[in-house]
Design a protein around this motif. Structure first.
Motif, PDB file in Angstrom:
ATOM      1  N   SER A  76      -4.507  -6.041   9.954  1.00 39.95           N
ATOM      2  CA  SER A  76      -5.343  -7.035   9.279  1.00 39.95           C
ATOM      3  C   SER A  76      -5.843  -6.484   7.954  1.00 39.95           C
ATOM      4  O   SER A  76      -5.848  -5.266   7.728  1.00 39.95           O
ATOM      5  N   VAL A  77      -6.257  -7.393   7.064  1.00 36.72           N
ATOM      6  CA  VAL A  77      -6.810  -6.969   5.774  1.00 36.72           C
ATOM      7  C   VAL A  77      -8.019  -6.058   6.002  1.00 36.72           C
ATOM      8  O   VAL A  77      -8.193  -5.039   5.325  1.00 36.72           O
ATOM      9  N   GLU A  78      -8.835  -6.404   6.979  1.00 37.42           N
ATOM     10  CA  GLU A  78     -10.024  -5.591   7.273  1.00 37.42           C
ATOM     11  C   GLU A  78      -9.632  -4.168   7.682  1.00 37.42           C
ATOM     12  O   GLU A  78     -10.265  -3.192   7.257  1.00 37.42           O
ATOM     13  N   GLN A  79      -8.585  -4.046   8.485  1.00 34.80           N
ATOM     14  CA  GLN A  79      -8.147  -2.716   8.900  1.00 34.80           C
ATOM     15  C   GLN A  79      -7.559  -1.929   7.733  1.00 34.80           C
ATOM     16  O   GLN A  79      -7.759  -0.713   7.634  1.00 34.80           O
ATOM     17  N   PHE A  80      -6.839  -2.609   6.832  1.00 34.17           N
ATOM     18  CA  PHE A  80      -6.319  -1.918   5.655  1.00 34.17           C
ATOM     19  C   PHE A  80      -7.459  -1.492   4.723  1.00 34.17           C
ATOM     20  O   PHE A  80      -7.366  -0.454   4.066  1.00 34.17           O
ATOM     21  N   ARG A  81      -8.521  -2.270   4.681  1.00 32.61           N
ATOM     22  CA  ARG A  81      -9.695  -1.840   3.904  1.00 32.61           C
ATOM     23  C   ARG A  81     -10.293  -0.576   4.527  1.00 32.61           C
ATOM     24  O   ARG A  81     -10.786   0.310   3.812  1.00 32.61           O
ATOM     25  N   GLY A  82     -10.248  -0.497   5.849  1.00 32.78           N
ATOM     26  CA  GLY A  82     -10.712   0.716   6.510  1.00 32.78           C
ATOM     27  C   GLY A  82      -9.887   1.927   6.118  1.00 32.78           C
ATOM     28  O   GLY A  82     -10.417   3.039   5.979  1.00 32.78           O
ATOM     29  N   PHE A  83      -8.583   1.709   5.913  1.00 29.62           N
ATOM     30  CA  PHE A  83      -7.716   2.796   5.439  1.00 29.62           C
ATOM     31  C   PHE A  83      -8.187   3.275   4.070  1.00 29.62           C
ATOM     32  O   PHE A  83      -8.227   4.481   3.803  1.00 29.62           O
ATOM     33  N   LEU A  84      -8.541   2.335   3.194  1.00 35.83           N
ATOM     34  CA  LEU A  84      -9.017   2.727   1.858  1.00 35.83           C
ATOM     35  C   LEU A  84     -10.289   3.562   1.961  1.00 35.83           C
ATOM     36  O   LEU A  84     -10.454   4.551   1.238  1.00 35.83           O
ATOM     37  N   LEU A 139       0.815  -1.208   0.000  1.00 34.66           N
ATOM     38  CA  LEU A 139       0.000   0.000   0.000  1.00 34.66           C
ATOM     39  C   LEU A 139       0.856   1.270   0.000  1.00 34.66           C
ATOM     40  O   LEU A 139       0.452   2.292  -0.563  1.00 34.66           O
ATOM     41  N   ARG A 140       2.029   1.205   0.604  1.00 35.72           N
ATOM     42  CA  ARG A 140       2.915   2.365   0.544  1.00 35.72           C
ATOM     43  C   ARG A 140       3.327   2.662  -0.898  1.00 35.72           C
ATOM     44  O   ARG A 140       3.379   3.827  -1.309  1.00 35.72           O
ATOM     45  N   TRP A 141       3.632   1.612  -1.663  1.00 37.71           N
ATOM     46  CA  TRP A 141       3.998   1.833  -3.065  1.00 37.71           C
ATOM     47  C   TRP A 141       2.799   2.335  -3.869  1.00 37.71           C
ATOM     48  O   TRP A 141       2.942   3.213  -4.732  1.00 37.71           O
ATOM     49  N   ILE A 142       1.626   1.799  -3.595  1.00 43.26           N
ATOM     50  CA  ILE A 142       0.431   2.191  -4.353  1.00 43.26           C
ATOM     51  C   ILE A 142       0.055   3.645  -4.094  1.00 43.26           C
ATOM     52  O   ILE A 142      -0.299   4.389  -5.016  1.00 43.26           O
ATOM     53  N   PHE A 143       0.151   4.076  -2.829  1.00 44.24           N
ATOM     54  CA  PHE A 143      -0.321   5.412  -2.472  1.00 44.24           C
ATOM     55  C   PHE A 143       0.791   6.454  -2.401  1.00 44.24           C
ATOM     56  O   PHE A 143       0.519   7.626  -2.132  1.00 44.24           O
ATOM     57  N   ARG A 144       2.034   6.039  -2.646  1.00 47.14           N
ATOM     58  CA  ARG A 144       3.153   6.974  -2.501  1.00 47.14           C
ATOM     59  C   ARG A 144       2.973   8.239  -3.345  1.00 47.14           C
ATOM     60  O   ARG A 144       3.137   9.364  -2.852  1.00 47.14           O
ATOM     61  N   SER A 145       2.655   8.091  -4.625  1.00 48.03           N
ATOM     62  CA  SER A 145       2.559   9.263  -5.496  1.00 48.03           C
ATOM     63  C   SER A 145       1.360  10.135  -5.139  1.00 48.03           C
ATOM     64  O   SER A 145       1.351  11.334  -5.428  1.00 48.03           O
ATOM     65  N   ASN A 146       0.350   9.561  -4.494  1.00 48.79           N
ATOM     66  CA  ASN A 146      -0.829  10.323  -4.092  1.00 48.79           C
ATOM     67  C   ASN A 146      -0.623  11.043  -2.763  1.00 48.79           C
ATOM     68  O   ASN A 146      -1.078  12.174  -2.582  1.00 48.79           O
ATOM     69  N   LEU A 156     -11.204   5.453   4.399  1.00 53.20           N
ATOM     70  CA  LEU A 156     -10.830   6.769   4.900  1.00 53.20           C
ATOM     71  C   LEU A 156     -10.182   7.595   3.797  1.00 53.20           C
ATOM     72  O   LEU A 156     -10.435   8.808   3.686  1.00 53.20           O
ATOM     73  N   TYR A 157      -9.369   6.948   2.967  1.00 50.72           N
ATOM     74  CA  TYR A 157      -8.733   7.655   1.851  1.00 50.72           C
ATOM     75  C   TYR A 157      -9.792   8.181   0.883  1.00 50.72           C
ATOM     76  O   TYR A 157      -9.708   9.317   0.416  1.00 50.72           O
ATOM     77  N   VAL A 158     -10.778   7.340   0.581  1.00 49.65           N
ATOM     78  CA  VAL A 158     -11.861   7.771  -0.317  1.00 49.65           C
ATOM     79  C   VAL A 158     -12.576   8.981   0.266  1.00 49.65           C
ATOM     80  O   VAL A 158     -12.876   9.959  -0.435  1.00 49.65           O
ATOM     81  N   GLN A 159     -12.833   8.933   1.551  1.00 43.66           N
ATOM     82  CA  GLN A 159     -13.522  10.039   2.222  1.00 43.66           C
ATOM     83  C   GLN A 159     -12.707  11.320   2.158  1.00 43.66           C
ATOM     84  O   GLN A 159     -13.238  12.403   1.886  1.00 43.66           O
ATOM     85  N   GLN A 160     -11.392  11.218   2.379  1.00 44.89           N
ATOM     86  CA  GLN A 160     -10.546  12.397   2.412  1.00 44.89           C
ATOM     87  C   GLN A 160     -10.241  12.952   1.025  1.00 44.89           C
ATOM     88  O   GLN A 160     -10.152  14.160   0.837  1.00 44.89           O
ATOM     89  N   SER A 161     -10.064  12.061   0.055  1.00 47.93           N
ATOM     90  CA  SER A 161      -9.609  12.483  -1.276  1.00 47.93           C
ATOM     91  C   SER A 161     -10.733  12.737  -2.257  1.00 47.93           C
ATOM     92  O   SER A 161     -10.538  13.417  -3.265  1.00 47.93           O
ATOM     93  N   GLY A 162     -11.893  12.142  -1.993  1.00 52.85           N
ATOM     94  CA  GLY A 162     -12.980  12.228  -2.953  1.00 52.85           C
ATOM     95  C   GLY A 162     -12.821  11.278  -4.113  1.00 52.85           C
ATOM     96  O   GLY A 162     -13.510  11.396  -5.128  1.00 52.85           O
ATOM     97  N   ASP A 163     -11.880  10.300  -3.994  1.00 52.90           N
ATOM     98  CA  ASP A 163     -11.673   9.300  -5.049  1.00 52.90           C
ATOM     99  C   ASP A 163     -12.808   8.291  -4.984  1.00 52.90           C
ATOM    100  O   ASP A 163     -12.835   7.405  -4.157  1.00 52.90           O
ATOM    101  N   GLN A 164     -13.749   8.434  -5.893  1.00 54.89           N
ATOM    102  CA  GLN A 164     -14.918   7.559  -5.905  1.00 54.89           C
ATOM    103  C   GLN A 164     -14.870   6.523  -7.022  1.00 54.89           C
ATOM    104  O   GLN A 164     -15.885   5.892  -7.349  1.00 54.89           O
ATOM    105  N   ASN A 165     -13.663   6.352  -7.640  1.00 58.97           N
ATOM    106  CA  ASN A 165     -13.552   5.387  -8.742  1.00 58.97           C
ATOM    107  C   ASN A 165     -14.005   4.017  -8.318  1.00 58.97           C
ATOM    108  O   ASN A 165     -14.608   3.278  -9.086  1.00 58.97           O
ATOM    109  N   ARG A 166     -13.657   3.652  -7.102  1.00 59.44           N
ATOM    110  CA  ARG A 166     -14.129   2.372  -6.585  1.00 59.44           C
ATOM    111  C   ARG A 166     -14.090   2.444  -5.069  1.00 59.44           C
ATOM    112  O   ARG A 166     -13.038   2.346  -4.464  1.00 59.44           O
ATOM    113  N   ALA A 167     -15.212   2.622  -4.459  1.00 58.51           N
ATOM    114  CA  ALA A 167     -15.266   2.595  -3.016  1.00 58.51           C
ATOM    115  C   ALA A 167     -15.062   1.164  -2.554  1.00 58.51           C
ATOM    116  O   ALA A 167     -15.647   0.239  -3.117  1.00 58.51           O
ATOM    117  N   PRO A 168     -14.201   0.939  -1.561  1.00 58.30           N
ATOM    118  CA  PRO A 168     -13.955  -0.437  -1.090  1.00 58.30           C
ATOM    119  C   PRO A 168     -15.204  -1.047  -0.508  1.00 58.30           C
ATOM    120  O   PRO A 168     -16.043  -0.355   0.053  1.00 58.30           O
TER     121      PRO A 168
END
Length: 395
Positions: A372-380, A333-340, A382-394
């Motif tokens: 846990s995977v569930e907690q990392f999904r919670g991070f996603l 997830l660090r690599w995926i979200f680094r540029s963002n 939160l990211y959607v909420q903060q960024s407004g990225d609605q391409n795919r809500a987890p």
């Protein structure tokens, strides 16, 4: 009559590079199914750890107790993880060697590291025995790490540091591994249908292309089946532009040895440009796959995948194939979200500006709060909420 075992046919295309805490089974399956990878490497495994795993599982050589072996294998799935996410290296190696299946081994390269010919030979035999007895099949191949530039390699004398210190010892290591593969297949002659490949992953030597070609020919003389070359020198690590001209010269100088080139490839277009320019057999990709596996799917025309979509797909696979510890998921997830979350090209961004939600999210991601995977999904979410990225809500 001794049966001759055919070598596996080396596929062309994209290979998932060996990466510590990066090329776990979840990532391998993801890269194959959604990233166009035709071959995938395991994370690097230390030779002594592999030998220890084999000794633990098959301690009774005369009459191995299948029930006891299954119990030992199951115990590897229950790793003890400390507060920093670290595990015992032998237990982690055991987990990685057992988090597999027959569909995985069919195009899996297991990468080893070490500096002793005898220990590497024993580790090669141990890998083959573990896979054969647990999966009734062998991995596609075994690789020796001769390019690692990290401090651990310097401290332990393996990777690129072994090559720089003693090329003759390096060649002896490869010869020992070649002998182990041949002997194992000979001993199990009637039950094995193919012989795993032997390969090495190197870097451009300090002496330049000519020295690298000479070294490659020595590796070829002891029976490697293909060679992966990171087109940077050790001191450059992963920085700067890879030297594709050097890669092209190595390919041209070794027409009978398939060459796989590696370095700075971040999308399918990069892959096609490298193969056309250098005529290499295949291209190996590391952080490009970690950042955006969808960028390598030639059937999906995406300029850049949504970070949430990319991360969600990895978490789906991590849920199905749990990695040894949460540090693996965190790294992905660090690599995926680094540029963002750490945008280098945004002049208005400051990593010390704690008012910026991106700084807060990055700090949250890189610390051991999520396990846990569930907690990392919670991070996603939160990211959607903060960024407004609605391409795919987890989910």
């Amino acid at each position: 009559m001794t049966k001759l075992h055919p070598k596996m046919r080396l596929p062309k295309g994209l290979y998932l590079s060996p990466m510590v805490r990066g090329s776990d089974l979840a990532m391998r399956e993801l890269a194959r199914k959604h990233g166009n990878a035709s071959l995938a490497y395991s994370p690097m495994l230390r030779d002594r750890d592999v030998i220890s795993v084999h000794q633990i599982i098959f301690s009774n050589k005369d009459e191995p107790d299948k029930q006891q072996q299954q119990h030992r294998c199951q115990s590897f799935k229950e790793l003890k993880i400390d507060k920093a996410g670290r595990t015992d290296s032998v237990e982690e190696a055991a987990y990685l060697l057992h988090e597999t299946s027959s569909t995985d081994t069919s195009n899996l390269i297991v990468q080893l590291c070490g500096s002793s010919p005898q220990t590497l030979g024993e580790a090669t035999s141990a890998v083959l025995d573990i896979y054969y007895k647990n999966c009734a099949t062998l991995p596609f191949g075994i690789d020796l790490n001769l390019g690692c530039p990290q401090e651990c390699a310097k401290r332990e004398g393996f990777g690129a540091f072994l090559v720089e210190k003693d090329i003759d010892a390096t060649i002896s290591c490869m010869a020992s591994m070649r002998k182990s593969i041949d002997m194992y297949c000979s001993r199990h002659n009637s039950r094995i249908t193919y012989k795993p490949t032997l390969s090495a992953k190197i870097r451009i030597l300090d002496g330049g292309v000519d020295d690298t070609i000479a070294f490659s020919n020595k590796l070829k003389s002891v029976g490697i089946d293909f060679l992966a070359v990171h087109c940077r020198k050790r001191q450059e690590k992963h920085n700067g532009a890879p030297d594709w001209d050097a890669g092209s010269e190595i390919v041209a100088a070794l027409p009978d040895l398939p060459i796989v080139l590696n370095g700075g490839v971040s999308c399918y277009k990069d892959y096609t440009l490298v193969t056309e320019r250098t005529k290499c057999h295949a291209v190996m990709v590391a952080t490009g796959f970690l950042s955006d596996h969808l960028a390598f799917n030639s059937t999906v025309q995406l300029e850049k995948g949504s970070a949430v979509e990319i991360a969600s797909q990895y978490l789906d696979f991590a849920e199905k194939y749990p990695p040894p510890s949460y540090l693996y998921i965190q790294k992905h997830l660090r690599w995926i979200f680094r540029s963002n979350l750490q945008p280098e090209n945004d002049p208005s961004f400051s990593a010390s500006n704690w008012i910026d939600w991106r700084v807060k999210m990055w700090s949250f991601l890189v610390r051991p709060y999520l396990r846990s995977v569930e907690q990392f999904r919670g991070f996603l979410a939160l990211y959607v909420q903060q960024s407004g990225d609605q391409n795919r809500a987890p989910d």
